[in-house]
Scaffold this motif. Sequence first.
Motif, short mmCIF file in Angstrom:
data_model
loop_
_atom_site.label_atom_id
_atom_site.label_comp_id
_atom_site.label_asym_id
_atom_site.label_seq_id
_atom_site.Cartn_x
_atom_site.Cartn_y
_atom_site.Cartn_z
N VAL A 100 83.12 -16.27 -9.41
CA VAL A 100 84.56 -16.50 -9.47
C VAL A 100 85.18 -15.71 -10.62
CG1 VAL A 100 86.33 -18.25 -9.90
CG2 VAL A 100 84.44 -18.76 -8.35
N SER A 101 84.55 -15.72 -11.80
CA SER A 101 85.09 -14.98 -12.94
C SER A 101 85.14 -13.49 -12.66
CB SER A 101 84.23 -15.24 -14.19
OG SER A 101 84.33 -16.59 -14.60
N PHE A 102 84.09 -12.97 -12.06
CA PHE A 102 84.06 -11.54 -11.79
C PHE A 102 85.11 -11.15 -10.74
CE2 PHE A 102 82.18 -7.62 -9.97
CZ PHE A 102 82.13 -6.87 -11.13
N LEU A 103 85.26 -11.97 -9.70
CA LEU A 103 86.30 -11.70 -8.70
C LEU A 103 87.69 -11.82 -9.30
CD1 LEU A 103 84.83 -13.52 -5.55
CD2 LEU A 103 84.81 -11.07 -6.07
N PHE A 104 87.87 -12.75 -10.23
CA PHE A 104 89.15 -12.91 -10.89
C PHE A 104 89.49 -11.67 -11.72
CE2 PHE A 104 92.37 -14.79 -13.62
CZ PHE A 104 92.99 -15.70 -12.77
N ILE A 105 88.48 -11.12 -12.39
CA ILE A 105 88.71 -9.90 -13.17
C ILE A 105 89.05 -8.73 -12.26
CG2 ILE A 105 87.57 -8.21 -14.66
CD1 ILE A 105 85.96 -10.54 -15.84
N MET A 164 92.08 -1.38 -18.08
CA MET A 164 92.00 -0.21 -17.21
C MET A 164 91.29 0.94 -17.91
SD MET A 164 93.22 -1.24 -14.43
CE MET A 164 93.15 0.35 -13.61
N ALA A 165 91.51 1.08 -19.21
CA ALA A 165 90.84 2.15 -19.95
C ALA A 165 89.33 1.97 -19.96
CB ALA A 165 91.38 2.22 -21.37
N TYR A 166 88.88 0.72 -19.96
CA TYR A 166 87.45 0.43 -20.03
C TYR A 166 86.91 -0.15 -18.72
CZ TYR A 166 88.47 0.69 -25.01
OH TYR A 166 88.88 1.10 -26.25
N ARG A 167 87.54 0.18 -17.61
CA ARG A 167 87.15 -0.46 -16.35
C ARG A 167 85.71 -0.16 -15.97
NH1 ARG A 167 90.77 3.54 -15.33
NH2 ARG A 167 90.13 5.28 -14.00
N SER A 168 85.22 1.05 -16.27
CA SER A 168 83.83 1.37 -15.92
C SER A 168 82.85 0.52 -16.72
CB SER A 168 83.57 2.86 -16.17
OG SER A 168 83.78 3.18 -17.53
N ILE A 169 83.16 0.29 -18.01
CA ILE A 169 82.29 -0.54 -18.84
C ILE A 169 82.37 -2.00 -18.40
CG2 ILE A 169 81.94 -1.42 -21.18
CD1 ILE A 169 82.66 1.26 -22.24
N ILE A 170 83.58 -2.45 -18.05
CA ILE A 170 83.75 -3.83 -17.59
C ILE A 170 82.98 -4.08 -16.31
CG2 ILE A 170 85.45 -5.48 -16.73
CD1 ILE A 170 87.47 -4.11 -18.64
N LEU A 171 83.07 -3.15 -15.37
CA LEU A 171 82.32 -3.30 -14.12
C LEU A 171 80.83 -3.23 -14.37
CD1 LEU A 171 84.53 -1.08 -11.78
CD2 LEU A 171 84.45 -3.57 -11.89
#
Length: 419
Positions: free
Chosen positions: A185-190, A216-223
């Motif tokens: 749920v947390s990951f889908l929310f992000i 958005m600047a760190y979206r690759s690291i977040i994913l």
Amino acid sequence: MSNTKLHVPNTLDAHLQDTVLTFNIAGVVLTASLLFTIAYAAWNPVSRHHLNRVSLRLLVSAIISNLLFAASSIPVFTGQSAGCSFMAFFGMSVFMFSVCMFFCIALNLQLVLVHHVNGNVMEKFYYIASGVAVAILNIAPYAAGQFGYSSGTCWFNDPRPDVQFQWLLGSQTIWILLMCTGEVVSFLFILRYMYLIRKDRVLTSSFSTIPKPPIMAYRSIILRIGLYPLLSCSLNFTGSILDIWLTKNPVPTELQWQLSFVDLCVFGLRPSLYSLLAATDPGFLRAIRALQNDRKSTNSTGTTSSIEFPSSESHRMERFSMNSRVLVHVQPELGKNLPWKAHGNKSRLDQSNAALTPFEEQSVWSHGGAAGARGKPPFVDQEPEQSGSSQAEQEREREEELEVEIQMRSRAEDIARQI
């Protein structure tokens, strides 16, 4: 029909424990090697700052727990004993703690990026809450004598299948499934939040001039960080469902034996899979590259070089980390007590170097400044006050641009340390 037949012991039974033991030993070796490398990178000042991230520290705690779980799963006891009961209690405790850590990684991402909670402040609460939950969930079955030797391993061993199922469900499985659900749920929310921000930026008329939000600047690291709870979720869901089925179907059929083998392999492979995934963490890889670059520089010059910042082709997070320190050093007074806002279309990152150069070298055609300096059109002399006012306004504009960039980068660095 063959799956409903009782299992007939064969030569594969003798290799079952050997297979599980091989997985556990491989997990211990891989995890210990990874932890040693991380410890060395954290000790070395050249690479230490790359590891300064909340999710990475939570990950290290989870990996240590998996190391202890793999070590406790190595078969030492061959029958019911007090040592086997304690080993089952210890193994289940560190296993549950690792599950809590991966849940905290997903929760921390949501709290920091979506709800703007300070991850550094919340970090201690993650450890405290996980420790309390693990103690409550495992002390009760240990005190009730529910841990012991069962089917070649130290685990829940109540001879009554219904009672064993109740303890397994109440003290472990239901909480693991809840945390796995929370991770998804947390990951889908992000992901939804990132999609909405991207959509808003596309609908904005000045899209190319608006600074990117940190998410958005760190979206690759977040994913990439999101892979930890997703792997934990897949393994925990599989293991929990198999545990429920095996507890409800204790008759040793062929299907029961096969699923029991799969269940043992899932738990045995956990430390190895987590270690391999953690070895590809962006922060860990940057720390390794920093150590390698420092070693090459030392070998080529014969002296220990200072810390080198990453090149312009490196990740955006590293450029933020590099440039913000330079800007704050050059203009320290500009970053104090300033509002957080963008001034028109002047907040591009490539303007920071221009803002630090003299005005006469930049504005060659602006308001006749350069022309006047070179003795060309005389209208500057006719309106000196207007030209001076124009020049002062442009200087203030550039100072405001620099202030925004400093705050952007400072905020980005702070977010990077919290996720």
